[in-house]
Design a protein around this motif. Structure first.
Motif, PDB file in Angstrom:
ATOM      1  N   LEU A 175      -8.943  -4.176  -7.022  1.00 15.83           N
ATOM      2  CA  LEU A 175      -8.996  -5.046  -5.840  1.00 15.83           C
ATOM      3  C   LEU A 175      -7.968  -4.617  -4.793  1.00 15.83           C
ATOM      4  N   LEU A 176      -6.765  -4.247  -5.232  1.00 12.32           N
ATOM      5  CA  LEU A 176      -5.760  -3.779  -4.284  1.00 12.32           C
ATOM      6  C   LEU A 176      -6.194  -2.475  -3.625  1.00 12.32           C
ATOM      7  N   GLY A 177      -6.970  -1.665  -4.359  1.00 14.50           N
ATOM      8  CA  GLY A 177      -7.509  -0.440  -3.778  1.00 14.50           C
ATOM      9  C   GLY A 177      -8.402  -0.723  -2.580  1.00 14.50           C
ATOM     10  N   LEU A 178      -9.107  -1.878  -2.602  1.00 18.87           N
ATOM     11  CA  LEU A 178      -9.939  -2.257  -1.458  1.00 18.87           C
ATOM     12  C   LEU A 178      -9.086  -2.526  -0.217  1.00 18.87           C
ATOM     13  N   PHE A 179      -7.836  -2.986  -0.430  1.00 20.76           N
ATOM     14  CA  PHE A 179      -6.934  -3.266   0.687  1.00 20.76           C
ATOM     15  C   PHE A 179      -6.089  -2.047   1.061  1.00 20.76           C
ATOM     16  N   GLY A 180      -6.271  -0.929   0.359  1.00 21.82           N
ATOM     17  CA  GLY A 180      -5.464   0.261   0.621  1.00 21.82           C
ATOM     18  C   GLY A 180      -4.060   0.157   0.066  1.00 21.82           C
ATOM     19  N   SER A 181      -3.871  -0.654  -0.985  1.00 25.28           N
ATOM     20  CA  SER A 181      -2.545  -0.841  -1.575  1.00 25.28           C
ATOM     21  C   SER A 181      -2.550  -0.376  -3.029  1.00 25.28           C
ATOM     22  N   LYS A 182      -1.351  -0.391  -3.644  1.00 24.44           N
ATOM     23  CA  LYS A 182      -1.209   0.112  -5.011  1.00 24.44           C
ATOM     24  C   LYS A 182      -0.245  -0.779  -5.780  1.00 24.44           C
ATOM     25  N   ILE A 183      -0.622  -1.161  -7.007  1.00 26.47           N
ATOM     26  CA  ILE A 183       0.215  -1.997  -7.864  1.00 26.47           C
ATOM     27  C   ILE A 183       1.233  -1.133  -8.601  1.00 26.47           C
ATOM     28  N   GLU A 184       2.473  -1.628  -8.702  1.00 30.12           N
ATOM     29  CA  GLU A 184       3.521  -0.922  -9.442  1.00 30.12           C
ATOM     30  C   GLU A 184       4.160  -1.883 -10.429  1.00 30.12           C
ATOM     31  N   VAL A 185       4.830  -1.316 -11.463  1.00 35.55           N
ATOM     32  CA  VAL A 185       5.427  -2.147 -12.510  1.00 35.55           C
ATOM     33  C   VAL A 185       6.834  -1.653 -12.816  1.00 35.55           C
ATOM     34  N   ASP A 186       7.717  -2.618 -13.099  1.00 30.43           N
ATOM     35  CA  ASP A 186       9.071  -2.318 -13.561  1.00 30.43           C
ATOM     36  C   ASP A 186       9.334  -3.261 -14.727  1.00 30.43           C
ATOM     37  N   SER A 187       9.575  -2.694 -15.898  1.00 29.33           N
ATOM     38  CA  SER A 187       9.686  -3.551 -17.080  1.00 29.33           C
ATOM     39  C   SER A 187      10.621  -2.931 -18.108  1.00 29.33           C
ATOM     40  N   GLU A 188      11.195  -3.829 -18.931  1.00 28.45           N
ATOM     41  CA  GLU A 188      12.053  -3.402 -20.040  1.00 28.45           C
ATOM     42  C   GLU A 188      11.752  -4.306 -21.230  1.00 28.45           C
ATOM     43  N   PRO A 189      11.466  -3.729 -22.404  1.00 26.81           N
ATOM     44  CA  PRO A 189      11.139  -4.556 -23.579  1.00 26.81           C
ATOM     45  C   PRO A 189      12.215  -5.601 -23.850  1.00 26.81           C
ATOM     46  N   GLY A 190      11.763  -6.841 -24.076  1.00 27.22           N
ATOM     47  CA  GLY A 190      12.667  -7.937 -24.394  1.00 27.22           C
ATOM     48  C   GLY A 190      13.279  -8.627 -23.194  1.00 27.22           C
ATOM     49  N   LYS A 191      13.125  -8.055 -21.977  1.00 23.52           N
ATOM     50  CA  LYS A 191      13.746  -8.644 -20.790  1.00 23.52           C
ATOM     51  C   LYS A 191      12.739  -9.097 -19.736  1.00 23.52           C
ATOM     52  N   GLY A 192      11.476  -8.757 -19.935  1.00 21.75           N
ATOM     53  CA  GLY A 192      10.459  -9.199 -18.990  1.00 21.75           C
ATOM     54  C   GLY A 192       9.890  -8.064 -18.152  1.00 21.75           C
ATOM     55  N   SER A 193       8.944  -8.443 -17.280  1.00 23.21           N
ATOM     56  CA  SER A 193       8.236  -7.454 -16.460  1.00 23.21           C
ATOM     57  C   SER A 193       8.164  -7.929 -15.013  1.00 23.21           C
ATOM     58  N   SER A 194       8.008  -6.958 -14.113  1.00 20.18           N
ATOM     59  CA  SER A 194       7.846  -7.260 -12.689  1.00 20.18           C
ATOM     60  C   SER A 194       6.714  -6.401 -12.137  1.00 20.18           C
ATOM     61  N   PHE A 195       5.692  -7.037 -11.589  1.00 20.94           N
ATOM     62  CA  PHE A 195       4.577  -6.339 -10.951  1.00 20.94           C
ATOM     63  C   PHE A 195       4.675  -6.594  -9.444  1.00 20.94           C
ATOM     64  N   PHE A 196       4.622  -5.534  -8.630  1.00 18.06           N
ATOM     65  CA  PHE A 196       4.838  -5.706  -7.199  1.00 18.06           C
ATOM     66  C   PHE A 196       3.955  -4.755  -6.401  1.00 18.06           C
ATOM     67  N   PHE A 197       3.674  -5.151  -5.151  1.00 18.18           N
ATOM     68  CA  PHE A 197       2.863  -4.351  -4.239  1.00 18.18           C
ATOM     69  C   PHE A 197       3.105  -4.834  -2.813  1.00 18.18           C
ATOM     70  N   THR A 198       2.619  -4.064  -1.839  1.00 12.68           N
ATOM     71  CA  THR A 198       2.775  -4.400  -0.426  1.00 12.68           C
ATOM     72  C   THR A 198       1.409  -4.424   0.253  1.00 12.68           C
ATOM     73  N   LEU A 199       1.186  -5.408   1.125  1.00 12.96           N
ATOM     74  CA  LEU A 199      -0.067  -5.498   1.877  1.00 12.96           C
ATOM     75  C   LEU A 199       0.236  -5.590   3.372  1.00 12.96           C
ATOM     76  N   ASN A 200      -0.585  -4.932   4.160  1.00 17.39           N
ATOM     77  CA  ASN A 200      -0.532  -5.074   5.616  1.00 17.39           C
ATOM     78  C   ASN A 200      -1.644  -6.026   6.052  1.00 17.39           C
ATOM     79  N   LEU A 201      -1.272  -7.138   6.672  1.00 16.43           N
ATOM     80  CA  LEU A 201      -2.235  -8.172   7.055  1.00 16.43           C
ATOM     81  C   LEU A 201      -2.062  -8.529   8.528  1.00 16.43           C
TER      82      LEU A 201
END
Length: 741
Positions: free
Chosen positions: A565-591
């Motif tokens: 779905l983000l590909g339809l907007f020309g964007s890309k999903i990224e992840v930053d995570s560490e086992p036992g400490k949680g995860s972060s999923f982030f992206f940028t959109l131009n609207l």
């Protein structure tokens, strides 16, 4: 005296301006006159071509091209070359057609002419189709449609698409195009396009084994062809009908068409006429070639004379020839290398084209397979979920209740799985495009969070929203797809977070006059993801490890859908995570954005309570189990219903009875639900019709509404949605699409 002199000068100036205006007006009228004359030539040539009077058509086109060249009108000359190319393609003289196609291509390189470019691509598509490159032809026709809105050209593209669809056995797509052309309003070729459409339907029904419909379509085509003297089509149709009647044992009609065939041949297709036409076509083609060569020779001669008169040019030419002589060996070697490289590139290009056609075929096969499988699974799944709902409503025992809840959970899980597969399949097949509508970002995110609060409570997890108040209140985009992205991301975070926290973050990165750049992040305090698994986490059916899949469940498709779905907007999903400490999923959109605040309109419709007692409905459904389930669900709310097993029964029942609403299945044997709806709307535009369908990839909601449906409910459906839609359409009276005739 000075006043008189000034008055005289002013009078002369005004006279001069008036004469200048008259000259410009006369010049403009002359230009308009020759353009109208060329257009009239084109119109007459088209009429003669459709009547198979190719000699006369070629003569008129030659006059048109000469007039366009005389007035140095490049656009009209391009149009003339295109019409020559189409006529020679019709005569199966592909080499001659290519000559004119090449000439027009050279002219198009130096001028911006969208209509000419569209016709150019249309001709190339016809050539590809004749060579058997069907999928490339479809793509080329699609490109042509984007370049021009000329009605006659769009109708021809529609016909060409239908012929290609028929060739690759996409019968429903072909049928839609042919049916559209039957009622065309083309000002140049209305009758001819209708004839070709009926001929296409005749061939389509013959391929599908429906001989009676094939004969009916062919007879309608023949009637129009005879009325308008379309001799080539008359010949084809009499041959076709003679063979069909012989197949059905109707030898009298077969003989009659055979006689008609001989009569047409005797009057229009004599050997002498064919030879004359071929000689005429070759003669005009040779004349055009000779004129082009003569023009080039004249230009060369003028250049030579100019060179002879100029000593400077002579010196430069001599120097140039000397340089060429010195570099002859080097150029020869380079030329040999170039020839070998061109041969290699040509070979590789052909291999790539073959591979591309194979890849397109494979992708289409995969798309159709998944679409068919998802549709076929939805039908029995409707029985499972429907029966489960009915049993839960019948006060089951405590022991039975536990089993029924497990069955309901399994049914919902399978439905979500099928929906995920279909969603990915639609994105892969380019069936989804992002919308551009106004929405409130904060409201969308708040509604997503509220919808997932129950899941958060079960995991003893809180959901927080950190929204940047510097963001504009009203954005332009696709709120539905944005909601899908955050439902998957937040839902995924909740699944892997217990006794923790999930935070949704928005930040304004940049703002200009029309657009904002927004940073989005969903972070959690869950189990986290190791570096080894992060690179594959967005692939289908990936959840990190088998142990995680078994412990937490799920399909492994949520993040794949987010990525697509983000590909339809020309964007890309990224992840930053560490086992036992949680995860972060982030992206940028131009609207894009608008100033001001949106009205507080709910993203989802408010549910209402309706009194259904005494309502009488018709259920149109061919599956017996689905009939029973739907009927029981209606009875539960105090409604009664009649059952129609197919589309024809539905039309008859609607004629003879009055119903408060009609629940129409779309996919049925015989006539489809769409066709049944169209027929009902011819005599009844008031009764609400709600489409019940296990919607597939090729189904178009727009086509349901265009047929006359007031609303659509996809199977298997949730009972509250089912009842809500019935209530809305009976009591709130949603309007029928105005396009229904």
């Amino acid at each position: 005296m000075k006043s008189v002199a000034l008055h005289t000068i002013l009078a002369k100036v005004l006279t001069f301006v008036a004469l200048l205006f008259m000259f410009q007006n006369l010049h403009s009228q002359e230009n308009t006159a020759y353009e109208e004359k060329v257009r009239s030539y084109f119109s007459k040539a088209l009429e003669l071509k459709n009547q198979d009077k190719n000699n006369e058509s070629l003569d008129i086109l030659k006059q048109a091209s000469e007039l366009a060249e005389e007035n140095e009108d490049v656009k009209l000359l391009i149009d003339a070359y295109h019409k020559f190319a189409l006529l020679y393609l019709n005569l199966d003289k592909d080499d001659d057609a290519e000559f004119y196609w090449d000439r027009s291509e050279i002219l198009l390189e130096d001028i911006a002419y969208p209509y000419g470019s569209a016709v150019h691509k249309y001709i190339e598509a016809i050539r590809l189709y004749k060579r058997g490159n069907n999928f490339q032809a479809i793509y080329m026709l699609g490109d042509a449609k984007q370049l021009s809105n000329d009605r006659n050209l769009l109708n021809k593209i529609l016909l060409a698409e239908a012929d290609v669809y028929l060739e690759i056995e996409k019968y429903e797509s072909a049928k839609k195009n042919y049916n559209s052309l039957i009622v065309n309003t083309d000002i140049y070729e209305k009758e001819y396009l209708t004839t070709k459409a009926y001929m296409g339907l005749a061939n389509l029904n013959f391929e599908r084994g429906n001989i009676e419909k094939s004969i009916k379509n062919a007879e309608l085509a023949l009637k129009i062809a005879e009325k308008n003297s379309f001799y080539k089509e008359m010949l084809e149709l009499n041959t076709f009908l003679s063979s069909l009647y012989e197949t059905t044992g109707n030898y009298a009609l077969s003989l009659e068409n055979a006689k008609n065939l001989l009569a047409v041949k005797d009057s229009t297709f004599t050997i002498e006429k064919a030879k004359i036409e071929e000689r005429k076509a070759d003669e005009i083609h040779k004349e055009n070639q000779d004129e082009i060569i003569k023009k080039q020779d004249t230009e060369i001669q003028e250049l030579k004379e100019s060179q002879n008169r100029s000593e400077i040019v002579t010196i430069l030419v001599s120097a140039f020839l000397t340089i060429i002589s010195l570099l002859a060996v080097s150029l020869y070697r380079n030329n040999q290398i170039k020839l070998k490289t061109n041969d290699l590139l040509y070979t590789k290009n052909r291999e790539l084209q073959t591979a591309r056609d194979a890849a397109v075929s494979a992708m289409e096969a995969k798309t159709n397979f998944l679409s068919t499988v998802s549709h076929e699974l939805r039908t029995p799944l409707y029985a499972v979920t429907g029966l489960t709902h009915l049993l839960l409503e019948e006060s089951p025992s405590k022991n039975q209740l536990e089993h029924l809840k497990s069955l309901k959970f399994s049914g919902d899980y399978l439905l979500n799985f099928i929906n995920d597969i279909l969603q990915i399949n639609k994105i892969d097949a380019d069936k989804l495009e992002p919308l551009q509508i106004e929405f409130s970002l904060k409201k969308i995110l708040s509604e997503v969070i509220n919808s997932l609060q129950q899941s958060a409570k079960e995991n003893k997890t809180t959901i927080l929203l950190e929204h940047d108040n510097d963001l504009p209140g009203t954005l332009l985009g696709d709120p539905l797809k944005l909601s899908q992205i955050f439902i998957n991301l937040v839902g995924n975070a909740l699944k892997f977070t217990k006794n923790g926290q999930v935070t949704v973050i928005t930040k304004l990165i940049k703002k200009d006059d029309e657009e904002v750049s927004v940073y989005f992040e969903v972070k959690d305090t869950g189990i986290g993801i190791s570096k080894d698994f992060q690179k594959n986490i967005f692939e289908s059916f990936e959840q990190g490890s088998i142990q995680i899949n078994r412990e937490y469940g799920g399909t492994g498709l949520g993040l794949t859908i987010v990525k697509s779905l983000l590909g339809l907007f020309g964007s890309k999903i990224e992840v930053d995570s560490e086992p036992g400490k949680g995860s972060s999923f982030f992206f940028t959109l131009n609207l894009k954005y608008k100033d001001g605040v949106m009205d507080d309109i709910p993203f989802e419709m408010t549910k209402k309570e309706y009194d259904f007692n005494g309502l009488h409905l018709m259920v149109v459904e061919d599956n017996k189990i689905n009939q029973v389930i739907t009927k029981k669900m209606l009875i539960k709310k105090g409604m009664t219903c009649d059952i129609a097993n197919n589309g024809m029964e539905a039309v008859e029942n609607a004629k003879n009875n009055r119903y408060d609403a009609i629940l129409m299945d779309i996919h049925m044997p015989g006539i489809s639900g769409e066709e049944a709806t169209i027929r009902i709307r011819k005599f009844d535009r008031e009764t609400p019709i709600v489409a019940l369908t296990a919607i597939s990839l090729d189904d178009s909601l727009e086509s349901f509404y265009a047929a006359g449906c007031n609303d659509v409910v996809t199977k298997p459906f949730k009972p509250d949605v089912f009842y809500q839609k019935i209530g809305e359409n009976i009591f709130d009276k949603k309007s029928i699409n105005d396009s229904v005739s």
